[in-house]
Motif scaffolding. Structure first.
Motif, PDB file in Angstrom:
ATOM      1  N   GLU A  91       5.970   9.808 -13.080  1.00 54.23           N
ATOM      2  CA  GLU A  91       4.705   8.764 -13.310  1.00 54.23           C
ATOM      3  C   GLU A  91       4.800   7.365 -13.248  1.00 54.23           C
ATOM      4  O   GLU A  91       3.881   6.725 -12.784  1.00 54.23           O
ATOM      5  CB  GLU A  91       4.738   9.110 -15.051  1.00 54.23           C
ATOM      6  CG  GLU A  91       4.488  10.406 -15.470  1.00 54.23           C
ATOM      7  CD  GLU A  91       3.155  11.338 -14.915  1.00 54.23           C
ATOM      8  OE1 GLU A  91       2.044  10.791 -14.330  1.00 54.23           O
ATOM      9  OE2 GLU A  91       3.245  12.368 -14.829  1.00 54.23           O
ATOM     10  N   LEU A  92       5.932   6.828 -13.334  1.00 59.45           N
ATOM     11  CA  LEU A  92       5.932   5.491 -12.858  1.00 59.45           C
ATOM     12  C   LEU A  92       6.031   5.078 -11.398  1.00 59.45           C
ATOM     13  O   LEU A  92       5.453   4.210 -10.906  1.00 59.45           O
ATOM     14  CB  LEU A  92       7.571   5.223 -13.208  1.00 59.45           C
ATOM     15  CG  LEU A  92       8.077   4.843 -14.697  1.00 59.45           C
ATOM     16  CD1 LEU A  92       9.560   4.509 -14.804  1.00 59.45           C
ATOM     17  CD2 LEU A  92       7.033   3.462 -15.141  1.00 59.45           C
ATOM     18  N   VAL A  93       6.260   6.135 -10.636  1.00 61.20           N
ATOM     19  CA  VAL A  93       6.263   6.251  -9.025  1.00 61.20           C
ATOM     20  C   VAL A  93       4.737   6.323  -8.752  1.00 61.20           C
ATOM     21  O   VAL A  93       4.402   5.404  -7.673  1.00 61.20           O
ATOM     22  CB  VAL A  93       7.081   7.043  -8.301  1.00 61.20           C
ATOM     23  CG1 VAL A  93       6.673   7.404  -6.904  1.00 61.20           C
ATOM     24  CG2 VAL A  93       8.659   6.910  -8.750  1.00 61.20           C
ATOM     25  N   SER A  94       3.896   7.135  -9.272  1.00 54.04           N
ATOM     26  CA  SER A  94       2.610   7.415  -8.768  1.00 54.04           C
ATOM     27  C   SER A  94       1.807   6.656  -8.491  1.00 54.04           C
ATOM     28  O   SER A  94       0.960   6.440  -7.393  1.00 54.04           O
ATOM     29  CB  SER A  94       1.898   8.379  -9.905  1.00 54.04           C
ATOM     30  OG  SER A  94       1.899   7.994 -11.072  1.00 54.04           O
ATOM     31  N   PRO A  95       1.591   5.534  -9.436  1.00 57.67           N
ATOM     32  CA  PRO A  95       0.558   4.367  -9.091  1.00 57.67           C
ATOM     33  C   PRO A  95       0.932   3.642  -7.723  1.00 57.67           C
ATOM     34  O   PRO A  95      -0.212   3.096  -6.990  1.00 57.67           O
ATOM     35  CB  PRO A  95       0.396   3.333 -10.200  1.00 57.67           C
ATOM     36  CG  PRO A  95       1.312   4.132 -11.242  1.00 57.67           C
ATOM     37  CD  PRO A  95       2.327   5.239 -10.578  1.00 57.67           C
ATOM     38  N   PHE A  96       1.999   3.548  -7.343  1.00 58.66           N
ATOM     39  CA  PHE A  96       2.486   2.727  -6.291  1.00 58.66           C
ATOM     40  C   PHE A  96       2.402   3.594  -4.983  1.00 58.66           C
ATOM     41  O   PHE A  96       2.546   3.100  -3.667  1.00 58.66           O
ATOM     42  CB  PHE A  96       3.968   2.113  -6.330  1.00 58.66           C
ATOM     43  CG  PHE A  96       3.958   1.078  -7.475  1.00 58.66           C
ATOM     44  CD1 PHE A  96       3.337  -0.206  -7.076  1.00 58.66           C
ATOM     45  CD2 PHE A  96       4.396   1.451  -8.754  1.00 58.66           C
ATOM     46  CE1 PHE A  96       3.426  -1.314  -8.266  1.00 58.66           C
ATOM     47  CE2 PHE A  96       4.361   0.438  -9.571  1.00 58.66           C
ATOM     48  CZ  PHE A  96       3.962  -0.853  -9.320  1.00 58.66           C
ATOM     49  N   LYS A  97       2.627   4.914  -4.972  1.00 60.83           N
ATOM     50  CA  LYS A  97       2.228   5.761  -3.787  1.00 60.83           C
ATOM     51  C   LYS A  97       1.396   5.390  -3.022  1.00 60.83           C
ATOM     52  O   LYS A  97       1.436   5.637  -1.654  1.00 60.83           O
ATOM     53  CB  LYS A  97       2.228   7.156  -4.272  1.00 60.83           C
ATOM     54  CG  LYS A  97       3.615   7.827  -4.860  1.00 60.83           C
ATOM     55  CD  LYS A  97       3.477   9.133  -5.012  1.00 60.83           C
ATOM     56  CE  LYS A  97       4.673  10.042  -5.657  1.00 60.83           C
ATOM     57  NZ  LYS A  97       4.671  11.265  -6.258  1.00 60.83           N
ATOM     58  N   LYS A  98       0.026   4.993  -3.426  1.00 57.96           N
ATOM     59  CA  LYS A  98      -1.038   4.757  -2.623  1.00 57.96           C
ATOM     60  C   LYS A  98      -0.876   3.462  -1.897  1.00 57.96           C
ATOM     61  O   LYS A  98      -1.528   3.363  -0.899  1.00 57.96           O
ATOM     62  CB  LYS A  98      -2.373   4.711  -3.491  1.00 57.96           C
ATOM     63  CG  LYS A  98      -2.769   5.967  -4.387  1.00 57.96           C
ATOM     64  CD  LYS A  98      -3.841   6.018  -5.296  1.00 57.96           C
ATOM     65  CE  LYS A  98      -4.019   7.233  -5.776  1.00 57.96           C
ATOM     66  NZ  LYS A  98      -5.490   7.003  -6.917  1.00 57.96           N
ATOM     67  N   ILE A  99      -0.265   2.612  -2.483  1.00 61.03           N
ATOM     68  CA  ILE A  99       0.034   1.285  -1.986  1.00 61.03           C
ATOM     69  C   ILE A  99       1.164   1.354  -0.870  1.00 61.03           C
ATOM     70  O   ILE A  99       1.243   0.863   0.305  1.00 61.03           O
ATOM     71  CB  ILE A  99       0.397   0.290  -2.791  1.00 61.03           C
ATOM     72  CG1 ILE A  99      -0.751   0.178  -3.581  1.00 61.03           C
ATOM     73  CG2 ILE A  99       0.522  -1.098  -2.290  1.00 61.03           C
ATOM     74  CD1 ILE A  99      -0.630  -0.908  -5.125  1.00 61.03           C
ATOM     75  N   ILE A 100       2.280   1.794  -1.383  1.00 60.40           N
ATOM     76  CA  ILE A 100       3.641   1.802  -0.312  1.00 60.40           C
ATOM     77  C   ILE A 100       3.764   3.218   0.220  1.00 60.40           C
ATOM     78  O   ILE A 100       3.916   4.345  -0.290  1.00 60.40           O
ATOM     79  CB  ILE A 100       4.883   1.853  -1.490  1.00 60.40           C
ATOM     80  CG1 ILE A 100       4.845   0.318  -2.229  1.00 60.40           C
ATOM     81  CG2 ILE A 100       6.083   1.273  -0.586  1.00 60.40           C
ATOM     82  CD1 ILE A 100       5.902   0.066  -3.131  1.00 60.40           C
ATOM     83  N   LYS A 101       3.527   3.068   1.697  1.00 55.49           N
ATOM     84  CA  LYS A 101       3.534   4.364   2.376  1.00 55.49           C
ATOM     85  C   LYS A 101       4.588   4.457   3.257  1.00 55.49           C
ATOM     86  O   LYS A 101       4.767   5.551   4.017  1.00 55.49           O
ATOM     87  CB  LYS A 101       2.312   4.322   3.392  1.00 55.49           C
ATOM     88  CG  LYS A 101       1.193   4.442   2.449  1.00 55.49           C
ATOM     89  CD  LYS A 101       0.744   5.852   1.640  1.00 55.49           C
ATOM     90  CE  LYS A 101      -0.659   6.016   1.147  1.00 55.49           C
ATOM     91  NZ  LYS A 101      -0.635   7.175   0.587  1.00 55.49           N
ATOM     92  N   SER A 102       5.678   3.283   3.373  1.00 56.14           N
ATOM     93  CA  SER A 102       6.633   3.372   4.372  1.00 56.14           C
ATOM     94  C   SER A 102       7.851   2.555   3.805  1.00 56.14           C
ATOM     95  O   SER A 102       7.644   1.959   2.909  1.00 56.14           O
ATOM     96  CB  SER A 102       6.212   2.837   5.763  1.00 56.14           C
ATOM     97  OG  SER A 102       5.604   1.405   5.616  1.00 56.14           O
ATOM     98  N   TYR A 103       8.814   2.946   4.498  1.00 52.59           N
ATOM     99  CA  TYR A 103      10.278   2.410   3.988  1.00 52.59           C
ATOM    100  C   TYR A 103      10.141   0.668   3.912  1.00 52.59           C
ATOM    101  O   TYR A 103      10.584  -0.151   3.521  1.00 52.59           O
ATOM    102  CB  TYR A 103      11.366   2.910   4.597  1.00 52.59           C
ATOM    103  CG  TYR A 103      11.694   2.628   6.037  1.00 52.59           C
ATOM    104  CD1 TYR A 103      12.405   1.213   6.504  1.00 52.59           C
ATOM    105  CD2 TYR A 103      11.098   3.444   6.943  1.00 52.59           C
ATOM    106  CE1 TYR A 103      12.531   1.117   7.885  1.00 52.59           C
ATOM    107  CE2 TYR A 103      11.409   3.019   8.469  1.00 52.59           C
ATOM    108  CZ  TYR A 103      11.885   1.945   8.924  1.00 52.59           C
ATOM    109  OH  TYR A 103      12.185   1.579  10.165  1.00 52.59           O
ATOM    110  N   TRP A 104       9.540   0.407   5.483  1.00 47.82           N
ATOM    111  CA  TRP A 104       9.375  -1.189   5.748  1.00 47.82           C
ATOM    112  C   TRP A 104       8.582  -1.964   4.618  1.00 47.82           C
ATOM    113  O   TRP A 104       8.900  -3.156   4.311  1.00 47.82           O
ATOM    114  CB  TRP A 104       9.099  -1.219   7.210  1.00 47.82           C
ATOM    115  CG  TRP A 104       7.746  -0.899   7.444  1.00 47.82           C
ATOM    116  CD1 TRP A 104       7.293   0.251   7.951  1.00 47.82           C
ATOM    117  CD2 TRP A 104       6.485  -1.496   7.330  1.00 47.82           C
ATOM    118  NE1 TRP A 104       5.900   0.369   8.151  1.00 47.82           N
ATOM    119  CE2 TRP A 104       5.483  -0.887   7.645  1.00 47.82           C
ATOM    120  CE3 TRP A 104       6.163  -3.107   6.714  1.00 47.82           C
ATOM    121  CZ2 TRP A 104       3.917  -1.120   7.625  1.00 47.82           C
ATOM    122  CZ3 TRP A 104       4.953  -3.154   6.717  1.00 47.82           C
ATOM    123  CH2 TRP A 104       3.647  -2.398   7.131  1.00 47.82           C
TER     124      TRP A 104
END
Length: 462
Positions: A91-104
């Motif tokens: 759940e902590l990860v989910s809000p950022f999945k839409k923003i952070i799409k790549s390792y860089w």
């Protein structure tokens, strides 16, 4: 300023060189450090049995100094394990999945957030917060653990701690020693901080990107997490989301408290540690019910086992390097000359006395002096010295005191504050679950390149 160097200074310097050589050859240095402590003891006390006793006392001293860090890492690890068991980490990860799409993107966002928090609270508490929030995201987007650790180190313990624009602890120490205003040091440090920051972070990212493309880095995180994820003790998605929001709110409350009550360094770290222990207990009670008492203890023990496993390798090394500063007197007594400011500071001052003076050599010497004083892994213990040296050099070359002071400050903290000294990178290495020596080696080339470029920049600004 005259400095009296004794046999103890030269012995310490020889062991430093041997340790650096061993690290370059990727060999373990614990035995070298233990032999170094014993050798210093022989020349200090002229007694074999006292020297043997002081090896143990040196380890005790190092353990006491490192204990707050060991505990914060252990407690954060215990809390993180509980969150994984319950499924809150997803759940902590989910809000950022839409923003952070790549390792860089993850690399730069981790770094910028780490730098921002570190400016306000210093890196120690920021490491815990960033690790808990962003490491699961790094795992999802393919940023290797070592990549996340490098970003946290360079932006937090490098850029933020060496500039210290908000708390102003570092510029206050160097400015007082140089006899100038804090604002002068901070103004002079801005262009140097920008140059150092850009060169190191871009160089590190280039190296990281190259190794990722060539499949030279391990992109998997802790295997225990993968085992825990299958358990999901709390099955209700809604309930997990509520708990996630509550945990975020609690940590945000910590940040507000740190700002309102001006908590810094150890106090800020203690607040994060106590909060993490509270969250560990609260979530365990909800997740385990009647078995919560046993499971809370099990998770705490598991965290402590991890903490001491990580730091066990470092304690003998830290014990030797602490002797370069005030620990020497506590362990071996007042055997150094009365004018001594500690072995490391004396060596730095001796170097400054033998260098011919012009802007380029003055800048190079301040960088070297700052780097030498950072070898104890503190970063702050010797920066007063660089202020004094900068004052001497600026008088000789007719100006540039603020720039030289800022340069020495940057060099001392980048080296000793937690980027290339293995025993100083431990907090980040432990949170990211990577080898501290590998992390230090990974940071070494970008930091050296950054210091060289920044030194040249300072020479032109004088």
């Amino acid at each position: 300023m005259n400095v009296v160097l004794t046999n103890l200074h030269y012995i310490y310097l020889i062991f430093i060189l041997v340790i650096i050589l061993a690290m370059i050859l990727k060999r373990d240095i614990s035995l070298i450090c233990i032999v170094g402590i014993f050798t210093l003891g022989i020349f200090s006390t002229h007694s074999i049995y006292i020297s043997i006793i002081q090896i143990f006392n040196s380890l005790i001293y190092a353990t006491k100094e490192l204990m707050p860090t060991i505990f914060i890492i252990s407690i954060i690890t215990a809390m993180s394990n509980v969150l994984v068991v319950v499924g809150i980490n997803k759940e902590l990860v989910s809000p950022f999945k839409k923003i952070i799409k790549s390792y860089w993107m993850c690399y730069w966002i981790i770094g910028i957030v780490m730098m921002t928090l570190s400016w306000f609270f210093w890196p120690s508490p920021a490491v815990a917060l960033i690790g808990a929030l962003f490491l699961p995201i790094a795992k999802k987007v393919g940023l290797p653990p070592i990549g996340a650790a490098v970003a946290m180190n360079l932006f937090g313990h490098g850029i933020a701690l060496s500039s210290d624009f908000i708390i102003q602890g570092a510029p206050k120490l160097t400015a007082d020693a140089a006899g100038i205003g804090v604002s002068s040091v901070m103004s002079a440090s801005i262009p140097l901080t920008i140059v150092m920051g850009i060169v190191t972070t871009v160089t590190a990212f280039y190296m990281l990107r190259k190794d990722i493309k060539n499949n030279k880095l391990n992109t998997s995180f802790n295997k225990e997490e993968e085992t825990y994820e299958e358990k999901n003790v709390i099955s209700s998605n809604i309930f997990r989301k509520i708990l996630t929001i509550l945990i975020i709110a609690i940590f945000l409350g910590d940040i507000i408290i740190m700002y309102m009550y001006k908590l810094q360094g150890g106090d800020a770290t203690a607040l994060i540690g106590g909060t993490s222990l509270f969250i560990l207990s609260f979530i365990s009670i909800i997740a385990y019910g009647k078995k919560s008492l046993e499971n809370i203890t099990a998770h705490i023990v598991e965290g402590l086992q991890f903490g001491f496993k990580v730091f066990g390798v470092v304690i003998p090394i830290a014990a030797f390097f602490y002797l370069g500063d005030s620990a020497f007197i506590e362990i071996f007594g007042k055997v150094l000359p009365q004018s001594s400011h500690g072995i490391v500071n004396d060596l730095g001052m001796a170097l400054s006395n033998i260098v011919p003076l012009n802007p380029l050599l003055a800048s190079g010497t301040l960088t070297a002096v700052g780097a030498i004083t950072g070898l104890d892994g503190s970063g702050f213990s010797g920066i007063s010295l660089v202020g004094s040296v900068a004052k001497l050099f600026s008088t000789a070359i007719g100006g540039g005191i603020a720039t030289l002071t800022a340069l020495g400050q940057i060099a001392g903290i980048w080296v000793g504050g937690g980027t290339i000294i293995p025993w100083a990178v431990i907090p980040v290495a432990a949170i990211c679950k990577v080898d501290a020596f590998e992390l230090a080696r990974r940071n070494l080339k970008p930091v050296i390149i950054g210091l060289l470029v920044t030194t040249l920049c300072a020479a032109f600004l004088i």
